[in-house]
Write an enzyme that holds these catalytic residues in place. Structure first.
Site, PDB file in Angstrom:
ATOM      1  N   SER A   1       0.839  -1.210   0.000  1.00 37.05           N
ATOM      2  CA  SER A   1       0.000   0.000   0.000  1.00 37.05           C
ATOM      3  C   SER A   1       0.870   1.255   0.000  1.00 37.05           C
ATOM      4  O   SER A   1       0.578   2.232  -0.692  1.00 37.05           O
ATOM      5  CB  SER A   1      -0.893   0.023   1.247  1.00 37.05           C
ATOM      6  OG  SER A   1      -1.837  -1.004   1.194  1.00 37.05           O
TER       7      SER A   1
ATOM      8  N   ARG B   1     -14.268  -6.802 -10.271  1.00 37.56           N
ATOM      9  CA  ARG B   1     -14.391  -6.155  -8.958  1.00 37.56           C
ATOM     10  C   ARG B   1     -15.180  -4.844  -9.043  1.00 37.56           C
ATOM     11  O   ARG B   1     -15.184  -4.172 -10.069  1.00 37.56           O
ATOM     12  CB  ARG B   1     -12.993  -5.940  -8.361  1.00 37.56           C
ATOM     13  CG  ARG B   1     -12.310  -7.278  -8.093  1.00 37.56           C
ATOM     14  CD  ARG B   1     -10.952  -7.118  -7.494  1.00 37.56           C
ATOM     15  NE  ARG B   1     -11.012  -6.577  -6.154  1.00 37.56           N
ATOM     16  CZ  ARG B   1      -9.944  -6.251  -5.438  1.00 37.56           C
ATOM     17  NH1 ARG B   1      -8.742  -6.398  -5.949  1.00 37.56           N
ATOM     18  NH2 ARG B   1     -10.071  -5.789  -4.220  1.00 37.56           N
TER      19      ARG B   1
ATOM     20  N   ASP C   1      -7.034  -8.073   4.949  1.00 38.21           N
ATOM     21  CA  ASP C   1      -6.104  -8.732   4.023  1.00 38.21           C
ATOM     22  C   ASP C   1      -5.451  -9.964   4.657  1.00 38.21           C
ATOM     23  O   ASP C   1      -4.886 -10.798   3.946  1.00 38.21           O
ATOM     24  CB  ASP C   1      -5.007  -7.758   3.570  1.00 38.21           C
ATOM     25  CG  ASP C   1      -5.538  -6.731   2.578  1.00 38.21           C
ATOM     26  OD1 ASP C   1      -6.703  -6.847   2.154  1.00 38.21           O
ATOM     27  OD2 ASP C   1      -4.774  -5.808   2.231  1.00 38.21           O
TER      28      ASP C   1
ATOM     29  N   ARG D   1     -12.816 -14.668  -1.116  1.00 35.02           N
ATOM     30  CA  ARG D   1     -11.899 -15.316  -0.165  1.00 35.02           C
ATOM     31  C   ARG D   1     -12.625 -16.196   0.843  1.00 35.02           C
ATOM     32  O   ARG D   1     -12.028 -17.138   1.381  1.00 35.02           O
ATOM     33  CB  ARG D   1     -11.045 -14.255   0.545  1.00 35.02           C
ATOM     34  CG  ARG D   1      -9.998 -13.690  -0.394  1.00 35.02           C
ATOM     35  CD  ARG D   1      -9.039 -12.726   0.269  1.00 35.02           C
ATOM     36  NE  ARG D   1      -7.938 -12.432  -0.642  1.00 35.02           N
ATOM     37  CZ  ARG D   1      -7.184 -11.346  -0.597  1.00 35.02           C
ATOM     38  NH1 ARG D   1      -7.397 -10.423   0.318  1.00 35.02           N
ATOM     39  NH2 ARG D   1      -6.203 -11.171  -1.460  1.00 35.02           N
TER      40      ARG D   1
ATOM     41  N   ARG E   1      -2.930 -14.272  -1.911  1.00 40.37           N
ATOM     42  CA  ARG E   1      -2.994 -14.539  -0.463  1.00 40.37           C
ATOM     43  C   ARG E   1      -3.582 -15.927  -0.163  1.00 40.37           C
ATOM     44  O   ARG E   1      -3.264 -16.526   0.852  1.00 40.37           O
ATOM     45  CB  ARG E   1      -3.775 -13.437   0.263  1.00 40.37           C
ATOM     46  CG  ARG E   1      -3.116 -12.060   0.104  1.00 40.37           C
ATOM     47  CD  ARG E   1      -3.549 -11.080   1.163  1.00 40.37           C
ATOM     48  NE  ARG E   1      -3.306  -9.714   0.740  1.00 40.37           N
ATOM     49  CZ  ARG E   1      -2.132  -9.088   0.801  1.00 40.37           C
ATOM     50  NH1 ARG E   1      -1.083  -9.706   1.287  1.00 40.37           N
ATOM     51  NH2 ARG E   1      -2.005  -7.840   0.389  1.00 40.37           N
TER      52      ARG E   1
HETATM   53  C1  S3P Z   1      -5.723  -1.175   0.172  1.00 35.70           C
HETATM   54  C2  S3P Z   1      -6.906  -1.082   0.846  1.00 35.70           C
HETATM   55  C3  S3P Z   1      -7.699  -2.224   1.297  1.00 35.70           C
HETATM   56  C4  S3P Z   1      -6.951  -3.546   1.117  1.00 35.70           C
HETATM   57  C5  S3P Z   1      -6.186  -3.603  -0.161  1.00 35.70           C
HETATM   58  C6  S3P Z   1      -5.166  -2.477  -0.234  1.00 35.70           C
HETATM   59  C7  S3P Z   1      -4.981   0.061  -0.139  1.00 35.70           C
HETATM   60  O1  S3P Z   1      -8.911  -2.257   0.607  1.00 35.70           O
HETATM   61  O2  S3P Z   1      -7.841  -4.628   1.231  1.00 35.70           O
HETATM   62  O3  S3P Z   1      -5.508  -4.833  -0.274  1.00 35.70           O
HETATM   63  O4  S3P Z   1      -3.776  -0.002  -0.423  1.00 35.70           O
HETATM   64  O5  S3P Z   1      -5.596   1.133  -0.101  1.00 35.70           O
HETATM   65  P1  S3P Z   1     -10.149  -1.276   0.981  1.00 35.70           P
HETATM   66  O6  S3P Z   1     -10.227  -0.241  -0.062  1.00 35.70           O
HETATM   67  O7  S3P Z   1     -11.337  -2.168   1.012  1.00 35.70           O
HETATM   68  O8  S3P Z   1      -9.849  -0.646   2.325  1.00 35.70           O
END
Ligand code: S3P
Length: 435
Positions: free
Chosen positions: A25, A128, A321, A352, A394
């Site tokens: 991230s 998605r 995650d 998942r 994952r």
């Molecule tokens: C992420 C936010 C999360 C996470 C994803 C990475 C990010 O999703 O699940 O793997 O880097 O901003 P959300 O947008 O649902 O919080």
């Protein structure tokens, strides 16, 4: 088991000191902010993986010079930022691959750029939900079209002069809040986001680190757009989501004692430690310092008996995650573990809940699924299984960790997907467990 585990008997204790690759991230955000800053930024310890490569290529295709180098044995990027108005129209479609973060954050940024762009992704990303970012961006005046009535990628963006808005997020999502904040960053005036609950705050921390005019008051976040900012050097901490596989592996393989150094311990990401400790895990935190406005620490984990737990509400969001690898911890724990309030798991890189339920059942574990979660009855004897990943990194890594203790080992249908976030994972795991 898949290579390199083929023919191996059960794993030995995991011992020693390891480090995990840079935070995914934070790497995405470091690239984005460096490209928009004025001048040369260095991103040290960035995550070398397919997802982050997508963000790098996206900015290269918009005229940003990005050079890869090594500083000692640490990978680094040199990014020549051209300021808030420095991007140029990409000649071709931007392919975000498997990376939801690349697509959602960049769509926010491109909605207000004076050019046309198209973003697509792989089979999983095109399924998605994108309405969650398209809706607030349209409120700002964005012209974004997409498949399925504008709800799915490919997305076509006809850049507009946006207006600032105050947007109440319907779900706690770091990607949605970041999309709106990045649109706000290039829009004159004050853009506000109201969060229903906490989600990872790396964008906010990176704004502060770059000196972007940004304010957090309770659940409200505001950015004053259109203000230029200067380049910075960024140190990316180790990814706690990657460390999680080894926290669980060392907790469940008896006799293990493992140190994981320089892991990012941002409070919005560190829920995994709280959850594992609640389950009885022996994890010690040795705080270090702050790296580029993010806390980091060394983690010491020793094998310990685990017990079932209940996971719901904001704590569940903070480990969203880590759900696949927590399922493996739960499968080893005494008693039942219940995961709730996790409907988002159905629209991650794969569904998942279904993927983990199927994998665990194959190992002889009793699992019940619900729309927003699942429950697992732990047991100490596991059989090896073949597991379908739907290309989800994952799921693949979690099932390989489970394979350390499953009789005959586990096989997954796709190991390549691991390159999405952790290319060295299999080598690291097999070196610890089998050599
Ligand atoms: C992420 C936010 C999360 C996470 C994803 C990475 C990010 O999703 O699940 O793997 O880097 O901003 P959300 O947008 O649902 O919080």
């Amino acid at each position: 088991m898949n290579a390199p585990f083929a023919g191996e008997s059960q794993a030995k204790s995991l011992r020693g000191t390891i480090s995990v690759p840079g935070d995914k991230s934070i790497t995405h955000r470091a690239i984005i902010l460096s490209a928009l800053a004025k001048g040369r930024s260095q991103v040290q310890g960035y995550l070398v993986s397919e997802d982050c490569e997508r963000t790098i290529s996206a900015f290269q295709s918009m005229g940003i010079l990005i050079e890869k180098k090594m500083i000692g044995n640490v990978p680094a990027l040199e990014i020549l930022g051209k300021g808030l108005k420095g991007l140029s129209e990409p000649e071709n479609v931007i392919d975000c691959g498997n990376s939801g973060t690349t697509m959602r954050l960049i769509t926010g940024l491109l909605a207000g750029q004076p050019f046309f762009s198209v973003l697509t992704g792989d089979h999983s990303l095109r399924k998605r939900p994108m309405k969650r970012i398209v809706d607030p961006l349209q409120q700002m005046g964005a012209d974004v079209l997409g498949r399925a009535g504008g709800t799915k990628a490919p997305l076509a963006i006809n850049g507009q002069n946006l207006r600032p808005v105050s947007y109440a997020l319907p779900i706690a999502s770091a990607q949605v809040k970041s999309a709106v904040l990045l649109a706000g960053l290039t829009t004159e005036g004050c853009t506000k986001v109201l969060e229903p609950g906490p989600s990872r705050d790396h964008t906010e921390r990176m704004f502060e680190f770059f000196g972007v005019p940004f304010l957090k008051e309770g659940k409200s976040l505001s950015v004053e757009g259109g203000q230029p900012f200067k380049s910075r050097n960024i140190d990316v901490p180790g990814d706690i989501s990657s460390a999680a596989f080894f926290l669980v592996a060392a907790s469940i393989v008896s006799g293990s004692e493992l140190k994981i150094s320089k892991v990012g311990l941002n409070p919005t990401r560190a829920g995994i430690i709280e959850v594992l400790q609640k389950m009885g895990a022996d994890i010690q935190i040795e705080p270090r310092q702050t790296a580029s406005n993010e806390p980091i620490a060394d983690l010491l984990v020793r094998a310990a008996p685990l017990k079932g737990t209940l996971l719901e509400g904001p704590l569940m969001t903070s480990v969203i995650d880590e759900f696949p690898i927590l399922c493996i911890a739960a499968a080893r724990a005494e008693g039942k573990t219940v995961f709730r309030d996790a409907k988002e798991l159905r629209v991650k890189e794969s569904d998942r809940i279904e993927r983990m339920a199927e994998g665990l059942r194959g190992m002889g574990i009793e699992v019940e699924t619900q729309d927003d979660g699942l429950s697992i009855l732990g047991r100490p004897d596991w059989k090896g299984t073949f597991c379908k990943t739907d290309g989800d990194h994952r799921i693949a890594m979690s099932m390989m960790v489970a394979g350390l203790l499953a009789d005959g080992g586990n096989t997954v249908d796709d190991l390549n997907c691991i390159h999405t976030s952790f290319p060295g994972f299999l080598d690291l795991l097999s070196n610890l467990a089998y050599t």
